[in-house]
Structure formats: C-alpha cells, structure tokens
Design an enzyme around this catalytic site. Structure first.
Site, PDB file in Angstrom:
ATOM      1  N   SER A 276       4.387 -12.046 -10.636  1.00 18.13           N
ATOM      2  CA  SER A 276       5.700 -12.677 -10.509  1.00 18.13           C
ATOM      3  C   SER A 276       5.906 -13.709 -11.606  1.00 18.13           C
ATOM      4  O   SER A 276       4.933 -14.323 -12.089  1.00 18.13           O
ATOM      5  CB  SER A 276       5.761 -13.363  -9.142  1.00 18.13           C
TER       6      SER A 276
ATOM      7  N   LYS B  35      -0.773 -15.123  -6.635  1.00 15.36           N
ATOM      8  CA  LYS B  35      -0.472 -14.258  -7.797  1.00 15.36           C
ATOM      9  C   LYS B  35      -1.283 -14.710  -9.017  1.00 15.36           C
ATOM     10  O   LYS B  35      -1.867 -13.897  -9.731  1.00 15.36           O
ATOM     11  CB  LYS B  35       1.029 -14.295  -8.125  1.00 15.36           C
TER      12      LYS B  35
ATOM     13  N   TYR C 242       1.911 -18.905  -2.128  1.00 13.29           N
ATOM     14  CA  TYR C 242       2.238 -17.532  -2.515  1.00 13.29           C
ATOM     15  C   TYR C 242       2.039 -17.363  -4.029  1.00 13.29           C
ATOM     16  O   TYR C 242       1.345 -16.445  -4.484  1.00 13.29           O
ATOM     17  CB  TYR C 242       3.686 -17.186  -2.128  1.00 13.29           C
TER      18      TYR C 242
HETATM   19  P1  NAD Z   1       7.700  -6.122   0.858  1.00  7.46           P
HETATM   20  O1  NAD Z   1       7.226  -7.106   1.861  1.00  7.46           O
HETATM   21  O2  NAD Z   1       9.002  -5.462   1.078  1.00  7.46           O
HETATM   22  O3  NAD Z   1       6.592  -4.996   0.647  1.00  7.46           O
HETATM   23  C1  NAD Z   1       5.218  -5.253   0.754  1.00  7.46           C
HETATM   24  C2  NAD Z   1       4.624  -4.197   1.678  1.00  7.46           C
HETATM   25  O4  NAD Z   1       3.217  -4.433   1.805  1.00  7.46           O
HETATM   26  C3  NAD Z   1       5.208  -4.232   3.089  1.00  7.46           C
HETATM   27  O5  NAD Z   1       5.729  -2.943   3.422  1.00  7.46           O
HETATM   28  C4  NAD Z   1       4.045  -4.638   3.980  1.00  7.46           C
HETATM   29  O6  NAD Z   1       4.107  -4.014   5.250  1.00  7.46           O
HETATM   30  C5  NAD Z   1       2.840  -4.205   3.163  1.00  7.46           C
HETATM   31  N1  NAD Z   1       1.596  -4.970   3.407  1.00  7.46           N
HETATM   32  C6  NAD Z   1       1.437  -6.317   3.409  1.00  7.46           C
HETATM   33  N2  NAD Z   1       0.163  -6.624   3.639  1.00  7.46           N
HETATM   34  C7  NAD Z   1      -0.525  -5.451   3.780  1.00  7.46           C
HETATM   35  C8  NAD Z   1      -1.877  -5.114   4.042  1.00  7.46           C
HETATM   36  N3  NAD Z   1      -2.818  -6.045   4.243  1.00  7.46           N
HETATM   37  N4  NAD Z   1      -2.220  -3.802   4.110  1.00  7.46           N
HETATM   38  C9  NAD Z   1      -1.287  -2.840   3.946  1.00  7.46           C
HETATM   39  N5  NAD Z   1       0.012  -3.101   3.699  1.00  7.46           N
HETATM   40  C10 NAD Z   1       0.396  -4.390   3.615  1.00  7.46           C
HETATM   41  O7  NAD Z   1       7.688  -6.865  -0.561  1.00  7.46           O
HETATM   42  P2  NAD Z   1       8.350  -6.425  -1.949  1.00  7.46           P
HETATM   43  O8  NAD Z   1       9.535  -7.280  -2.188  1.00  7.46           O
HETATM   44  O9  NAD Z   1       8.480  -4.961  -2.012  1.00  7.46           O
HETATM   45  O10 NAD Z   1       7.223  -6.907  -2.947  1.00  7.46           O
HETATM   46  C11 NAD Z   1       6.192  -6.046  -3.397  1.00  7.46           C
HETATM   47  C12 NAD Z   1       5.212  -6.843  -4.246  1.00  7.46           C
HETATM   48  O11 NAD Z   1       5.911  -7.443  -5.331  1.00  7.46           O
HETATM   49  C13 NAD Z   1       4.533  -7.979  -3.483  1.00  7.46           C
HETATM   50  O12 NAD Z   1       3.199  -8.084  -3.926  1.00  7.46           O
HETATM   51  C14 NAD Z   1       5.320  -9.182  -3.916  1.00  7.46           C
HETATM   52  O13 NAD Z   1       4.586 -10.375  -3.831  1.00  7.46           O
HETATM   53  C15 NAD Z   1       5.650  -8.837  -5.364  1.00  7.46           C
HETATM   54  N6  NAD Z   1       6.848  -9.539  -5.863  1.00  7.46           N
HETATM   55  C16 NAD Z   1       7.995  -9.481  -5.137  1.00  7.46           C
HETATM   56  C17 NAD Z   1       9.121 -10.183  -5.571  1.00  7.46           C
HETATM   57  C18 NAD Z   1      10.389 -10.158  -4.759  1.00  7.46           C
HETATM   58  O14 NAD Z   1      11.215 -11.046  -4.943  1.00  7.46           O
HETATM   59  N7  NAD Z   1      10.617  -9.210  -3.882  1.00  7.46           N
HETATM   60  C19 NAD Z   1       9.061 -10.921  -6.760  1.00  7.46           C
HETATM   61  C20 NAD Z   1       7.871 -10.936  -7.495  1.00  7.46           C
HETATM   62  C21 NAD Z   1       6.751 -10.241  -7.027  1.00  7.46           C
END
Ligand code: NAD
Ligand code: UDP
Length: 330
Positions: free
Chosen positions: A124, A153, A149
C-alpha cells in the site's frame, strides 16, 4: 499458468480473478470468507463463464494451506488475504499483526517447501509514511507508518527483502496500491464494507443512497487548491489488470511498483463528480481534520508503465458510475 489467489473473493482479489481468467490461466482461490461472501464465487463464474477451484481455508492453518500445494502444481501466488481496516487496526493491533504477518509467513514457508517462488504481494501507499511532498516514488523508500495496518505492510515488505537476500531464486513483486475504488461494470462485484464505512467512496455511496445522512469532509484547510485532502483514486479493474501485467512481466529479483493513476483528486472534486455523473445529491459538511491524514498522496506511476507496460485507463467518471451501479444493484 496455475495461480493461487489468496483473498480471491475479496474486493481486489475478485476483480483480479476476472482479469486473470481472460488470459486462460488456471486459478485456485483460497479465502476464509472473513470479509467476503461465498456468493462472489457464483458471480465470478457468471462474469467469466469459467469455474474456479475454491478452498474455504484460513492461511493461519498450515495443514490446510499445505493441502492446497499438495493437490495443485502451483506456479505463482498472488497474496491479497489480510485485514485492511486502518481504524480497527488501531483498536486491535494484535489481531492485525497476528493475521497479516502469520498468514504471510505460513504461506511463504509452504511456498519454499514446495519450491514455488513467484510471489506478488498487495502492499500500500501507506508504507511511504509522512512525506514532505504528495508524490510517492518507489526510490523514496519506506517512511514511518501511522497505524498497525500500515506497519504490517511495511514489515511484510521487509520480510520479503530478507527472504530474497537469503535466496535470490525468488521472484517477488511488491505492488503498492493507491486508493482502490469503483466496481466491475457488470454491477455484480464491488466493495461491500461491513458497518459504517471509513473510506471516502463507500461513505459517499451510503449518503447518496440515503442510508447515511451526511458525509463529513475531514478538513478544508489543507494546503491544496480547494483545501480538502488529495488522493490518487484507482479503478479496481485497472488495478486488477496491473496484477496481470505484473505476472506477465515478472522480472528476476525483488521489484516494487506503485499502482496508481498519478492524478491527485480532492475530496470535493470526488463529491462533485459523483453527483454530476450519477445525477444524485451527496449532502456534506466540513468537520475537523482526521488524525493521521496527509494533505496529499499520489503516485508516480512511471515505473509500472516502463517495466510492466501498465497504466490506468479508466476515468474518475468511470469510477463514480461503476461504483454507483454496484451500489444500486446490491
Ligand atoms: P478484502 O477484505 O475485500 O479482501 C481480503 C480477503 O482476504 C477477504 O475476502 C478475507 O475474507 C480474506 N482473508 C483475510 N484473512 C484471511 C486469512 N487468514 N485466510 C484466508 N483468507 C483471509 O480486501 P481488499 O480491499 O480486496 O484488499 C486486498 C489486499 O490489498 C489486502 O492485503 C489489503 O491490505 C491490500 N490493500 C487494500 C487497499 C484498499 O483500499 N482496499 C489498499 C492498499 C492495499
Ligand atoms: N475523507 C473524508 N470523509 C470521510 C472519509 C474520508 O473527508 O468520511 C477524506 C480523507 O480525509 C482523505 C480522503 O477522503 O482526504 C480519502 O480517505 P480514505 O479513508 O478513503 O483513504 P486514505 O485516507 O486511507 O487514503
């Protein structure tokens, strides 16, 4: 190519599965459904016309994860799974460190055991920390993160660097996302945060649909043209395509890329564009700044263009239209 997508039913993971499926890849999805719904799997099959192998497993359970590698000859892993709510991570740091770090370590240990060494990690823009300027360039390095959080990362990036230093046969791509928003144009998949949203775009949608009364804009006294905060919003489909490009153009070694549009958009600009494109009203009021917020944060996306042949294609109008279409459908 056989690709394991962890967190593949989540917001960004699901859109990435759609794009990966266009390229004739074999996709295996692992998700514990902590923050996603099983119905997304049907929707993915509806959008792509393809079936996906799905494991409802938790990455914290090593035996289960090992079964996935035992049963499938995986070539590469895209690791989305993790917790992502900034505010919640401040209240429950141990939960965030445990899930985000332990799940990644389990996954990497098992990948090593099965000699699977192609890894793409969802990082991120938050790892840049507090900076003098709004622009983020990969050469700037990591800064001080402002919440647990963000620290997970940063720590995982460091773990990946140490891993690569110990064994340079790994190919590791770290993708630093800016602000992912929007939804698939089918209106079938998108972002569905639980409870009251923290992020701007989901909040705007709740206000526009009458589920929440008014958007609080956190500060109009920043040193920006209209005084409100500036971010780099990226359509989730553009972001998903970035992963396909990252996989296709994966270079030997450990590489970082910003995935952003390079354009800074203010909160007011976002609200106004949303109203205009969708012909709806978004009531707002100006309130105090939110603790920990930066005035400006946007990507220099030139490295991704140069090395991955990727850039964003969708406009702010597309983002607003697709997000609203998903909200109305759901
Ligand atoms: P999201 O929560 O929609 O998707 C993450 C998925 O991981 C979920 O479906 C959840 O059920 C699953 N999960 C969590 N812990 C788990 C575990 N221990 N075992 C198996 N599954 C697990 O989030 P997103 O927005 O799709 O983000 C995806 C990635 O991108 C994340 O790592 C997030 O930190 C990163 N990210 C997101 C953003 C944002 O704004 N959405 C920005 C920067 C980085
Ligand atoms: N923001 C706002 N009201 C909200 C949520 C967000 O004014 O209810 C502002 C926030 O101050 C920032 C921008 O919108 O300037 C994007 O915030 P978000 O939480 O979506 O992303 P992040 O700050 O993590 O980049």
């Amino acid at each position: 190519m056989k690709i394991l997508v962890t967190g593949g039913l989540g917001f960004i993971g699901s859109h990435t599965v759609v794009e990966l499926a266009k390229e004739n890849n074999e996709i295996i999805i692992l998700d514990n459904l902590y923050n996603s719904k099983i119905e997304v799997l049907d929707k993915l099959e509806k959008i792509t016309g393809k079936k996906f192998k799905f494991y409802k497993y938790d990455l914290l359970n090593k035996e289960d994860v090992e079964k996935v590698f035992e049963e499938n000859e995986i070539d590469s892993v895209i690791h989305f799974a993790g917790y992502k709510a900034v505010g919640e991570s401040v209240e429950k740091p141990l939960m965030y460190y445990s899930n985000n770090l332990m799940s990644t370590l389990n996954l990497l240990n098992i990948m090593k055991k099965y000699n699977v060494k192609k890894f793409i990690f969802s990082s991120s823009a938050t790892v840049y920390g507090n900076k003098e300027t709004g622009i983020c360039i990969e050469t700037m390095g990591r800064g001080e993160t402002s919440n647990p959080y963000g620290t997970t990362k940063s720590m995982i990036e460091k773990i990946l660097e140490d891993l690569y230093a110990s064994d340079n046969t790994w190919n590791i791509t770290i993708l630093r996302y800016f602000n992912p928003v929007g939804a698939h144009e089918s209106g079938l998949i998108g972002e569905e945060p639980n409870g009251i949203p923290n992020n701007l775009m989901p909040y705007i949608m709740k206000v526009a649909s009458g589920k929440l009364e008014v958007l609080s804009i956190f500060g109009d006294d920043y040193p920006t043209p209209d005084g409100t905060g500036i971010r780099d919003y990226i359509h989730v489909v553009d972001l998903a395509k970035g992963h396909v490009k990252a996989l296709e153009n994966m270079k030997q070694g450990l590489n970082y890329y910003n995935l952003g549009s390079g354009k800074g958009i203010s909160v007011l600009e976002m609200v106004k564009t949303f109203e205009k494109v969708n012909n709806v009203k978004v009531n707002y009021k100006i309130v105090e700044r939110r603790a920990g917020d930066l005035a400006e944060c946007y990507a220099d996306p030139s490295k991704a263009l140069r090395e991955l042949n990727w850039k964003t294609e969708k406009s702010l109008e597309d983002i607003c239209r697709d997000a609203w279409n998903f909200e109305k459908n759901n």
